[in-house]
Design an enzyme around this catalytic site. Structure first.
Site, PDB file in Angstrom:
ATOM      1  N   HIS A 110     -10.416  -2.866  25.115  1.00  0.00           N
ATOM      2  CA  HIS A 110     -10.315  -4.475  25.488  1.00  0.00           C
ATOM      3  C   HIS A 110     -11.722  -4.727  26.073  1.00  0.00           C
ATOM      4  O   HIS A 110     -12.223  -5.937  26.025  1.00  0.00           O
ATOM      5  CB  HIS A 110      -9.328  -4.924  26.322  1.00  0.00           C
ATOM      6  CG  HIS A 110      -7.781  -4.849  25.847  1.00  0.00           C
ATOM      7  ND1 HIS A 110      -7.143  -3.500  25.339  1.00  0.00           N
ATOM      8  CD2 HIS A 110      -7.199  -5.889  25.184  1.00  0.00           C
ATOM      9  CE1 HIS A 110      -5.955  -3.832  24.886  1.00  0.00           C
ATOM     10  NE2 HIS A 110      -5.930  -5.253  24.639  1.00  0.00           N
TER      11      HIS A 110
ATOM     12  N   ASP B  83      -7.106  -4.527  15.117  1.00  0.00           N
ATOM     13  CA  ASP B  83      -6.691  -5.028  16.447  1.00  0.00           C
ATOM     14  C   ASP B  83      -7.578  -6.400  16.650  1.00  0.00           C
ATOM     15  O   ASP B  83      -8.312  -6.674  15.879  1.00  0.00           O
ATOM     16  CB  ASP B  83      -7.139  -4.106  17.374  1.00  0.00           C
ATOM     17  CG  ASP B  83      -6.120  -4.247  18.652  1.00  0.00           C
ATOM     18  OD1 ASP B  83      -5.449  -4.970  18.849  1.00  0.00           O
ATOM     19  OD2 ASP B  83      -6.315  -2.761  19.527  1.00  0.00           O
TER      20      ASP B  83
END
Length: 503
Positions: free
Chosen positions: A196, A267
């Protein structure tokens, strides 16, 4: 292929799975669904209220089922996805915490039939909301205990055990008529970087990757998993490009070597691991060219302009010859195939709706508890304790901290329990408060030097303290060291019962 402009636009929309704000579909999303948008992903921000474990279909305004029904009125075959792993990562139970222990707890419990039953009940909850696809399970092998984003989300560090439990989880979920997703290919377990925030690198040799990281994905494919999510990972032993953008990884390794013929989803493309490299449209184009079929976009602009910009980037790449219309058609076809698979399993969803497994979540979490010394049978708490939570901020994958902490679960059994929460900048409270027993709760102390320092300080003052580790186990400490192998609501209550003898 000679597609018209309208056909090309619809095909490009079909491969997108964006998130959105609010608990009702915004106007732009309704319009996009009518224009061919193939998927939507739900987050906790879209859930007006938490839904209980024993959920039944509920179309009342504000329910998850009503939201999904709204989406399906615009496009009946839309692929609705959610991250519902159990344990720390829950969207449907974000308000209350998951009723189910996560993967590490199930791996420690060691019973594949239990794993299968838990996943079926998670599937029951997801199916009741009308959701097509669960972005679960994590089948990464947690090779490095310092991993900041996998940890207790993995079934463990042994590839064979991860493969067996991953396959059982997939079978259980898909028996409920909901598609499973093995993630994060080709394996996110041997990293110390959260994707992230930055691009992680898996520095293992090709031989190690083959022996350690790929077996759980092979097991997932053999179990019939419908989708695989690629991780934003750099794997130099396979390619110099991040896996999401790598034809060598997605087509060569996943498709050709492992033989996966289902849907490959990325993702979320706003994650810094890839968003620091390219603009969103370029990421989408390169991922599709590499072999991805669906582009997950966690965050969309308020009026949907960002989604239409992705569409235009994809259609522009087809017109420029950077992406073939055959590759785009193949990707859109796999999205349709997944929707058709879901439609064909209405009977399975109807059957699982009648299949409540009472007490299973707590029983599974209890089976994962481990205590040192193991021979201490008596419950160590006979009166309301002081519970000190040493708390680090959860990863973005988790989103919110578990609402029910161990101290609160103890307080349900022993009213008057006192609680304090201390972060990395804080100081311990008075540990001698009114002669109370002391419980110190940590999460992933193995990863946080400040947490270990405060724990050592507390134990110098109170060597009689009980220590509860809700994350990756570390060095046993305290009068009793209890590991839950996860921080779900189910795990918190299982720990509280073990410490108090409560029922």
């Amino acid at each position: 292929m000679g597609l018209s402009g309208g056909e090309l636009d619809r095909m490009a929309m079909a491969v997108l799975q964006p998130g959105f704000e609010g608990t009702e579909p915004p106007d732009w999303l309704r319009r996009a669904l009518g224009e061919g948008l193939g998927g939507v992903v739900l987050f906790a921000r879209n859930i007006a209220r938490g839904i209980a474990r024993d959920v039944a279909p509920n179309n009342a305004r504000g329910s998850v089922a009503a939201l999904v029904a709204d989406l399906r009125r615009e496009r009946p075959d839309v692929v609705v996805a959610v991250d519902e792993e159990g344990g720390a990562v829950t969207r449907l139970e974000a308000a209350t915490g998951s009723s189910w222990p996560g993967n590490l707890a199930l791996g420690v419990a060691g019973d594949e039939s239990l794993t299968r039953r838990v996943a079926r009940q998670i599937g029951r909850m997801v199916a009741a909301a009308g959701i097509t696809l669960d972005y679960a399970p994590v089948v990464d092998v947690n090779a490095d205990p310092r991993n900041p984003v996998i940890g207790v989300r993995s079934f463990g560090s042994d590839p064979d055990e991860v493969g067996r439990h991953g396959a059982a989880w997939i079978e259980g979920l898909q028996s409920a008529g909901v598609a499973a997703c093995a993630k994060h290919f080709p394996g996110h377990g041997d990293t110390v970087t959260d994707s992230h925030l930055a691009l992680p690198t898996v520095r293992a040799s090709r031989e190690v990757i083959e022996r350690r990281d790929l077996p759980p994905f092979r097991a997932a494919i053999a179990a019939g998993v419908r989708t695989v999510m690629c991780g934003h990972l750099l794997v130099p032993a396979v390619d110099a490009l991040p896996a999401t953008l790598s034809r060598a990884v997605l087509t060569g390794l996943l498709r050709e070597e492992l033989g996966f013929d289902g849907l490959v989803v990325t993702d979320a493309i706003e994650m810094r691991a890839v968003s620091a490299l390219h603009e969103p449209g370029e990421i989408a184009v390169r991922a599709l060219a590499a072999g991805a079929d669906a582009i997950c976009v966690g965050v969309s602009s308020a009026r949907g302009e960002s989604v239409y910009a992705l569409r235009d980037a994809i259609t522009g790449a087809v017109r420029d010859g950077r992406l073939t219309d055959e590759r785009l058609a193949e990707a859109a076809g796999r999205v349709r195939d997944l929707a058709a698979w879901y439609d064909a399993r209405a009977e399975a969803r109807a059957a699982v709706a009648r299949d409540a497994d009472e007490g299973l979540g707590l029983a599974a979490a209890t089976a994962a508890l481990r205590a040192t010394p193991a021979e201490q049978a008596a419950a160590p708490l006979t009166k309301a304790p002081l519970v000190v939570h040493l708390a680090a901020r959860p990863s973005q994958a988790v989103g919110r901290a578990t609402p029910l902490k161990v101290g609160q679960a103890i307080e349900e059994i022993l009213p008057g329990t006192a609680m304090a929460e201390v972060d990395g900048d804080g100081h311990l409270p008075d540990l001698s408060e009114a002669g109370r027993p002391l419980v110190i709760v940590v999460h992933d102390a193995v990863r946080h030097a400040w947490m270990r320092r405060l724990l050592e300080e507390a134990l110098r003052a109170r060597p009689d303290a009980v220590v509860v580790e809700t994350g990756m186990p570390g060095q046993p400490a305290g009068r009793l060291y209890l590991t839950t192998h996860g921080n779900s609501t189910a795990s918190a209550r299982a720990a509280a019962r073990r410490l108090t003898g409560g029922v």
